[in-house]
Structures are given as structure tokens and as C-alpha cells.
Write a protein that holds these residues in place. Sequence first.
Motif, PDB file in Angstrom:
ATOM      1  N   LEU A  91       0.832  -1.186   0.000  1.00 56.72           N
ATOM      2  CA  LEU A  91       0.000   0.000   0.000  1.00 56.72           C
ATOM      3  C   LEU A  91       0.868   1.237   0.000  1.00 56.72           C
ATOM      4  O   LEU A  91       1.766   1.364   0.828  1.00 56.72           O
ATOM      5  CB  LEU A  91      -0.922   0.006   1.228  1.00 56.72           C
ATOM      6  CG  LEU A  91      -1.888  -1.174   1.355  1.00 56.72           C
ATOM      7  CD1 LEU A  91      -2.646  -1.091   2.670  1.00 56.72           C
ATOM      8  CD2 LEU A  91      -2.866  -1.184   0.188  1.00 56.72           C
ATOM      9  N   PRO A  92       0.635   2.186  -0.919  1.00 60.42           N
ATOM     10  CA  PRO A  92       1.420   3.410  -0.923  1.00 60.42           C
ATOM     11  C   PRO A  92       1.102   4.265   0.288  1.00 60.42           C
ATOM     12  O   PRO A  92      -0.015   4.248   0.805  1.00 60.42           O
ATOM     13  CB  PRO A  92       0.978   4.097  -2.224  1.00 60.42           C
ATOM     14  CG  PRO A  92      -0.387   3.540  -2.487  1.00 60.42           C
ATOM     15  CD  PRO A  92      -0.371   2.134  -1.982  1.00 60.42           C
ATOM     16  N   VAL A  93       2.090   4.991   0.758  1.00 60.74           N
ATOM     17  CA  VAL A  93       1.928   5.846   1.925  1.00 60.74           C
ATOM     18  C   VAL A  93       2.062   7.293   1.485  1.00 60.74           C
ATOM     19  O   VAL A  93       3.000   7.649   0.781  1.00 60.74           O
ATOM     20  CB  VAL A  93       2.986   5.511   3.003  1.00 60.74           C
ATOM     21  CG1 VAL A  93       2.856   6.459   4.187  1.00 60.74           C
ATOM     22  CG2 VAL A  93       2.834   4.072   3.450  1.00 60.74           C
ATOM     23  N   SER A  94       1.127   8.131   1.926  1.00 65.36           N
ATOM     24  CA  SER A  94       1.161   9.527   1.513  1.00 65.36           C
ATOM     25  C   SER A  94       2.314  10.248   2.179  1.00 65.36           C
ATOM     26  O   SER A  94       2.812   9.848   3.242  1.00 65.36           O
ATOM     27  CB  SER A  94      -0.155  10.209   1.880  1.00 65.36           C
ATOM     28  OG  SER A  94      -0.269  10.337   3.286  1.00 65.36           O
ATOM     29  N   ALA A  95       2.725  11.349   1.557  1.00 64.46           N
ATOM     30  CA  ALA A  95       3.811  12.146   2.122  1.00 64.46           C
ATOM     31  C   ALA A  95       3.426  12.701   3.473  1.00 64.46           C
ATOM     32  O   ALA A  95       4.267  12.805   4.376  1.00 64.46           O
ATOM     33  CB  ALA A  95       4.172  13.273   1.147  1.00 64.46           C
ATOM     34  N   ARG A 138       3.952  10.064   6.121  1.00 56.02           N
ATOM     35  CA  ARG A 138       5.376   9.850   6.366  1.00 56.02           C
ATOM     36  C   ARG A 138       5.977  10.990   7.170  1.00 56.02           C
ATOM     37  O   ARG A 138       6.810  10.770   8.059  1.00 56.02           O
ATOM     38  CB  ARG A 138       6.100   9.683   5.033  1.00 56.02           C
ATOM     39  CG  ARG A 138       5.881   8.311   4.419  1.00 56.02           C
ATOM     40  CD  ARG A 138       5.880   8.314   2.901  1.00 56.02           C
ATOM     41  NE  ARG A 138       6.980   9.062   2.333  1.00 56.02           N
ATOM     42  CZ  ARG A 138       6.952   9.549   1.092  1.00 56.02           C
ATOM     43  NH1 ARG A 138       5.863   9.423   0.343  1.00 56.02           N
ATOM     44  NH2 ARG A 138       8.001  10.174   0.600  1.00 56.02           N
ATOM     45  N   LEU A 139       5.554  12.204   6.892  1.00 53.81           N
ATOM     46  CA  LEU A 139       6.064  13.353   7.661  1.00 53.81           C
ATOM     47  C   LEU A 139       5.682  13.233   9.129  1.00 53.81           C
ATOM     48  O   LEU A 139       6.504  13.462  10.025  1.00 53.81           O
ATOM     49  CB  LEU A 139       5.515  14.654   7.070  1.00 53.81           C
ATOM     50  CG  LEU A 139       6.162  15.147   5.767  1.00 53.81           C
ATOM     51  CD1 LEU A 139       5.342  16.282   5.179  1.00 53.81           C
ATOM     52  CD2 LEU A 139       7.591  15.589   6.022  1.00 53.81           C
ATOM     53  N   ARG A 140       4.433  12.876   9.377  1.00 52.88           N
ATOM     54  CA  ARG A 140       3.988  12.739  10.776  1.00 52.88           C
ATOM     55  C   ARG A 140       4.672  11.543  11.441  1.00 52.88           C
ATOM     56  O   ARG A 140       5.020  11.598  12.628  1.00 52.88           O
ATOM     57  CB  ARG A 140       2.472  12.569  10.829  1.00 52.88           C
ATOM     58  CG  ARG A 140       1.681  13.808  10.438  1.00 52.88           C
ATOM     59  CD  ARG A 140       0.222  13.664  10.830  1.00 52.88           C
ATOM     60  NE  ARG A 140      -0.410  12.519  10.197  1.00 52.88           N
ATOM     61  CZ  ARG A 140      -1.055  12.556   9.035  1.00 52.88           C
ATOM     62  NH1 ARG A 140      -1.122  13.715   8.364  1.00 52.88           N
ATOM     63  NH2 ARG A 140      -1.613  11.471   8.539  1.00 52.88           N
ATOM     64  N   GLU A 158       0.640   6.038  10.826  1.00 48.68           N
ATOM     65  CA  GLU A 158       2.015   6.422  11.152  1.00 48.68           C
ATOM     66  C   GLU A 158       2.757   5.257  11.811  1.00 48.68           C
ATOM     67  O   GLU A 158       3.918   4.984  11.493  1.00 48.68           O
ATOM     68  CB  GLU A 158       2.009   7.641  12.066  1.00 48.68           C
ATOM     69  CG  GLU A 158       1.516   8.919  11.417  1.00 48.68           C
ATOM     70  CD  GLU A 158      -0.003   8.983  11.302  1.00 48.68           C
ATOM     71  OE1 GLU A 158      -0.508   9.863  10.583  1.00 48.68           O
ATOM     72  OE2 GLU A 158      -0.686   8.143  11.931  1.00 48.68           O
ATOM     73  N   HIS A 159       2.085   4.572  12.738  1.00 47.97           N
ATOM     74  CA  HIS A 159       2.692   3.418  13.401  1.00 47.97           C
ATOM     75  C   HIS A 159       2.985   2.320  12.387  1.00 47.97           C
ATOM     76  O   HIS A 159       4.068   1.713  12.401  1.00 47.97           O
ATOM     77  CB  HIS A 159       1.753   2.898  14.494  1.00 47.97           C
ATOM     78  CG  HIS A 159       2.328   1.787  15.317  1.00 47.97           C
ATOM     79  ND1 HIS A 159       2.318   0.463  14.907  1.00 47.97           N
ATOM     80  CD2 HIS A 159       2.936   1.793  16.539  1.00 47.97           C
ATOM     81  CE1 HIS A 159       2.878  -0.290  15.828  1.00 47.97           C
ATOM     82  NE2 HIS A 159       3.280   0.485  16.824  1.00 47.97           N
ATOM     83  N   ALA A 160       2.033   2.064  11.492  1.00 46.43           N
ATOM     84  CA  ALA A 160       2.228   1.022  10.480  1.00 46.43           C
ATOM     85  C   ALA A 160       3.389   1.367   9.559  1.00 46.43           C
ATOM     86  O   ALA A 160       4.170   0.478   9.174  1.00 46.43           O
ATOM     87  CB  ALA A 160       0.942   0.848   9.672  1.00 46.43           C
ATOM     88  N   TYR A 161       3.532   2.638   9.213  1.00 44.93           N
ATOM     89  CA  TYR A 161       4.616   3.042   8.320  1.00 44.93           C
ATOM     90  C   TYR A 161       5.984   2.810   8.976  1.00 44.93           C
ATOM     91  O   TYR A 161       6.895   2.248   8.351  1.00 44.93           O
ATOM     92  CB  TYR A 161       4.463   4.509   7.943  1.00 44.93           C
ATOM     93  CG  TYR A 161       5.664   5.053   7.214  1.00 44.93           C
ATOM     94  CD1 TYR A 161       5.880   4.756   5.876  1.00 44.93           C
ATOM     95  CD2 TYR A 161       6.611   5.839   7.879  1.00 44.93           C
ATOM     96  CE1 TYR A 161       6.999   5.233   5.210  1.00 44.93           C
ATOM     97  CE2 TYR A 161       7.724   6.320   7.219  1.00 44.93           C
ATOM     98  CZ  TYR A 161       7.915   6.014   5.891  1.00 44.93           C
ATOM     99  OH  TYR A 161       9.028   6.475   5.238  1.00 44.93           O
ATOM    100  N   VAL A 162       6.138   3.237  10.224  1.00 50.29           N
ATOM    101  CA  VAL A 162       7.415   3.061  10.908  1.00 50.29           C
ATOM    102  C   VAL A 162       7.706   1.573  11.091  1.00 50.29           C
ATOM    103  O   VAL A 162       8.836   1.108  10.883  1.00 50.29           O
ATOM    104  CB  VAL A 162       7.406   3.787  12.264  1.00 50.29           C
ATOM    105  CG1 VAL A 162       8.666   3.454  13.065  1.00 50.29           C
ATOM    106  CG2 VAL A 162       7.315   5.297  12.059  1.00 50.29           C
ATOM    107  N   ARG A 163       6.701   0.809  11.455  1.00 46.73           N
ATOM    108  CA  ARG A 163       6.868  -0.638  11.646  1.00 46.73           C
ATOM    109  C   ARG A 163       7.288  -1.311  10.343  1.00 46.73           C
ATOM    110  O   ARG A 163       8.201  -2.150  10.324  1.00 46.73           O
ATOM    111  CB  ARG A 163       5.546  -1.218  12.146  1.00 46.73           C
ATOM    112  CG  ARG A 163       5.536  -2.697  12.485  1.00 46.73           C
ATOM    113  CD  ARG A 163       4.205  -2.991  13.144  1.00 46.73           C
ATOM    114  NE  ARG A 163       4.004  -4.371  13.500  1.00 46.73           N
ATOM    115  CZ  ARG A 163       3.212  -5.206  12.822  1.00 46.73           C
ATOM    116  NH1 ARG A 163       2.589  -4.784  11.725  1.00 46.73           N
ATOM    117  NH2 ARG A 163       3.040  -6.439  13.236  1.00 46.73           N
TER     118      ARG A 163
END
Length: 225
Positions: free
Chosen positions: A20-24, A27-29, A68-73
Motif C-alpha cells: 500500500l502506498p503511503v502519503s507524504a 510519512r512526515l507525521r 504512522e505506526h504502520a509506516y514506521v513498523r
Amino acid sequence: MVIERTAGRLPARAPTPRGLPVSAAVRLRALDGLPEPENPLAASTDDARTLSVALFARLRALDKGTPEHAYVRNTLVELNLSLVKFGARRFRGRPEPAEDIVQVGTIGLIKAIDRFDPDRGVEFSAFALPTIVGEMKRFFRDTGWAVRVPRRLQELRIDLAKASDALEQQAGHRPHRAELAERLDLTEEEVAEGELASHAYTAHSLDAPVGGEDDERAPRGTTGR
């Protein structure tokens, strides 16, 4: 290897491990000022280690279930995926497809990320590798049967093996079926059923490395690259 955010915007990022693409904005947050790895899968050992330390600290500050948690993980998974490949090396030559072994090992990596406590002062690679390899071994135990055998008989096979070894050490000979039955509080017919289940098992050593011993030692203080 890393790129700093510029004027509040980040360049396009490849899809996460979930596809799944992640929005900018997410990612910033998520990063909150931390540098973003341009290609986590290609990060060097030193970069992966340094960024992982920062991202683990950031992960603790984010609420589970948030984008945000999913992105960092997911970024931590990508940065440390080479640990899975390192763990899979010890099982070279097994009949299971290498892709399946890596996929199962990735599950172990995710479990290790979820359980890791940076405050304990343990290097993540040292913490994660046993979980990764353990997940692979569990996969082999579940798939190493020549025919489909019920879980009850799989467990009975293990109990019989342990009891047989213990009785042999005590008596100095391989135990008879009656001795095993008495030891495990079973009937001789149940012991015989467990022995038949053992014959259906495809025996592979899960602990003996396939390659040389040096191949199985992750470099100290690295992420296993």
C-alpha cells in the motif's frame, strides 16, 4: 543513503511491505523529523542499525493501529529483512521453497519488532534472530510429514522420543513398548500408534547447520548483513 525532508515535502516512496502506498503527509507525521531511508532494502549495515535505533524510539511514541505506526513498523521490517535471509541460510538444501522460508521468517521478524524493548540494551539483531529462526523451525515441524498426521499424534511422537531417551539413559537400553506406556501413562496400543506416526515423519535436522559453521554466525553488533 538517507534523504532529509525539504520544505515540508518528501519525494515519492515505494509501496510498503503490505503493498500500500503511503502519503507524504503520513510519512512526515510518522518520522517527525527523522531522515527517511530512500531504499530500506538496500541500506548498509551501519545505516540500518542507526536508523533502526531511531525508528524503534519513534515507534513507541506512536499509537498502534495508526497509519504512522504502520509506516514506521513496515520501514523497520524492510531495514532488517536481511536478518531473515541470514537466518534462512542455515536451511539451504531443504525441500521447501526458499521463498516460503523467507516469508515465514519475515513473520518472525515482525513478531520480534513488536516485542523488542530498546531499554533492555540488547542489540536488535541478537534479539530477533532466535525468533526468526524459531518461526522457520515451527514451519518445518508443521510441514515435515510425509502424510497428514493429526496434531495429537505429532505431539505424541515428541513425547515418545523424550521418554525413550530418558529411559535409555536410566536403564542403559532402548525401552520396550510396555516401559514407554508405563512412563507416559498410556496403553501399549497408543504407544504403537505414536510409533507409526514417527514413521510418517520426514526427519530433518533443524539444528545442524547445512553450510559451514562460520556461515551461521552473524557478525557481532550488526543486523546480520
